[in-house]
Motif scaffolding. Sequence first.
Motif, PDB file in Angstrom:
ATOM      1  N   ARG A 198       0.891  -1.205   0.017  1.00 32.33           N
ATOM      2  CA  ARG A 198      -0.026   0.037  -0.076  1.00 32.33           C
ATOM      3  C   ARG A 198       1.062   1.229  -0.019  1.00 32.33           C
ATOM      4  O   ARG A 198       2.010   1.257   0.319  1.00 32.33           O
ATOM      5  N   GLY A 199       0.405   2.252  -0.587  1.00 31.43           N
ATOM      6  CA  GLY A 199       1.036   3.602  -0.519  1.00 31.43           C
ATOM      7  C   GLY A 199       0.672   4.150   0.666  1.00 31.43           C
ATOM      8  O   GLY A 199       0.071   3.823   1.505  1.00 31.43           O
ATOM      9  N   LEU A 200       1.441   5.497   0.999  1.00 37.69           N
ATOM     10  CA  LEU A 200       1.147   6.123   2.100  1.00 37.69           C
ATOM     11  C   LEU A 200      -0.298   6.414   2.648  1.00 37.69           C
ATOM     12  O   LEU A 200      -0.677   6.244   3.590  1.00 37.69           O
ATOM     13  N   HIS A 201      -0.976   7.008   1.577  1.00 39.12           N
ATOM     14  CA  HIS A 201      -2.282   7.290   1.856  1.00 39.12           C
ATOM     15  C   HIS A 201      -3.281   6.138   2.123  1.00 39.12           C
ATOM     16  O   HIS A 201      -3.751   6.257   3.017  1.00 39.12           O
ATOM     17  N   GLU A 202      -3.079   5.307   1.546  1.00 40.74           N
ATOM     18  CA  GLU A 202      -3.836   4.248   1.698  1.00 40.74           C
ATOM     19  C   GLU A 202      -3.509   3.448   3.173  1.00 40.74           C
ATOM     20  O   GLU A 202      -4.430   2.890   3.992  1.00 40.74           O
ATOM     21  N   ASN A 203      -2.252   3.303   3.536  1.00 37.60           N
ATOM     22  CA  ASN A 203      -1.953   3.004   5.082  1.00 37.60           C
ATOM     23  C   ASN A 203      -2.540   3.932   6.182  1.00 37.60           C
ATOM     24  O   ASN A 203      -3.057   3.511   6.986  1.00 37.60           O
ATOM     25  N   GLY A 204      -2.641   5.463   5.475  1.00 37.23           N
ATOM     26  CA  GLY A 204      -3.048   6.308   6.409  1.00 37.23           C
ATOM     27  C   GLY A 204      -4.686   6.049   6.480  1.00 37.23           C
ATOM     28  O   GLY A 204      -5.239   6.271   7.775  1.00 37.23           O
ATOM     29  N   VAL A 205      -5.426   5.716   5.647  1.00 35.57           N
ATOM     30  CA  VAL A 205      -6.757   5.295   5.506  1.00 35.57           C
ATOM     31  C   VAL A 205      -6.952   4.250   6.550  1.00 35.57           C
ATOM     32  O   VAL A 205      -7.959   4.071   7.459  1.00 35.57           O
ATOM     33  N   ALA A 206      -6.220   3.422   6.258  1.00 33.55           N
ATOM     34  CA  ALA A 206      -6.396   1.917   7.175  1.00 33.55           C
ATOM     35  C   ALA A 206      -6.181   2.308   8.765  1.00 33.55           C
ATOM     36  O   ALA A 206      -6.721   1.465   9.758  1.00 33.55           O
ATOM     37  N   ALA A 207      -5.111   3.331   8.908  1.00 29.17           N
ATOM     38  CA  ALA A 207      -5.143   3.430  10.282  1.00 29.17           C
ATOM     39  C   ALA A 207      -5.796   4.567  10.955  1.00 29.17           C
ATOM     40  O   ALA A 207      -5.618   4.780  12.145  1.00 29.17           O
ATOM     41  N   GLY A 208      -6.762   5.104  10.126  1.00 33.97           N
ATOM     42  CA  GLY A 208      -7.814   5.642  10.646  1.00 33.97           C
ATOM     43  C   GLY A 208      -7.394   7.413  10.721  1.00 33.97           C
ATOM     44  O   GLY A 208      -8.152   8.242  11.409  1.00 33.97           O
ATOM     45  N   ILE A 209      -6.356   7.716   9.812  1.00 33.28           N
ATOM     46  CA  ILE A 209      -5.768   9.135   9.915  1.00 33.28           C
ATOM     47  C   ILE A 209      -6.609  10.015   8.941  1.00 33.28           C
ATOM     48  O   ILE A 209      -6.897  11.190   9.130  1.00 33.28           O
ATOM     49  N   TRP A 210      -6.741   9.330   7.926  1.00 32.42           N
ATOM     50  CA  TRP A 210      -7.581  10.148   6.766  1.00 32.42           C
ATOM     51  C   TRP A 210      -8.747   9.437   6.245  1.00 32.42           C
ATOM     52  O   TRP A 210      -9.107   8.176   6.475  1.00 32.42           O
ATOM     53  N   PRO A 211     -10.046  10.082   5.937  1.00 32.12           N
ATOM     54  CA  PRO A 211     -11.335   9.291   5.518  1.00 32.12           C
ATOM     55  C   PRO A 211     -11.075   8.569   4.337  1.00 32.12           C
ATOM     56  O   PRO A 211     -10.389   9.010   3.454  1.00 32.12           O
ATOM     57  N   ASP A 212     -11.605   7.563   4.262  1.00 36.95           N
ATOM     58  CA  ASP A 212     -11.743   6.619   3.228  1.00 36.95           C
ATOM     59  C   ASP A 212     -11.852   7.476   1.652  1.00 36.95           C
ATOM     60  O   ASP A 212     -11.258   7.180   0.683  1.00 36.95           O
ATOM     61  N   GLY A 213     -12.951   8.320   1.635  1.00 44.39           N
ATOM     62  CA  GLY A 213     -13.305   9.121   0.523  1.00 44.39           C
ATOM     63  C   GLY A 213     -11.995   9.888  -0.200  1.00 44.39           C
ATOM     64  O   GLY A 213     -12.103  10.505  -1.060  1.00 44.39           O
TER      65      GLY A 213
END
Length: 70
Positions: free
Chosen positions: A45-60
């Motif tokens: 996964r890239g940084l953003h996908e990992n951040g979404v999975a970690a709950g840092i950024w919203p999925d959208g």
Amino acid sequence: MESLIEEIRRQVIHDDRRYEDKARALLKAFEEHDPDGVLCALSGRGLHENGVAAGIWPDGEIGKQPDERA
């Protein structure tokens, strides 16, 4: 930050791609000076996908350009 690091660690451990495929992708990303590609090669996964999975950024947020994000 800790939740992001933990998510990346989890993905690296559970990534079941062949080592040869990961090594090729890692070498290519390194040669291209692509830090997100390095992360993707290691974790799948890239940084953003990992951040979404970690709950840092919203999925959208995935796939949107920085100027489109709220």
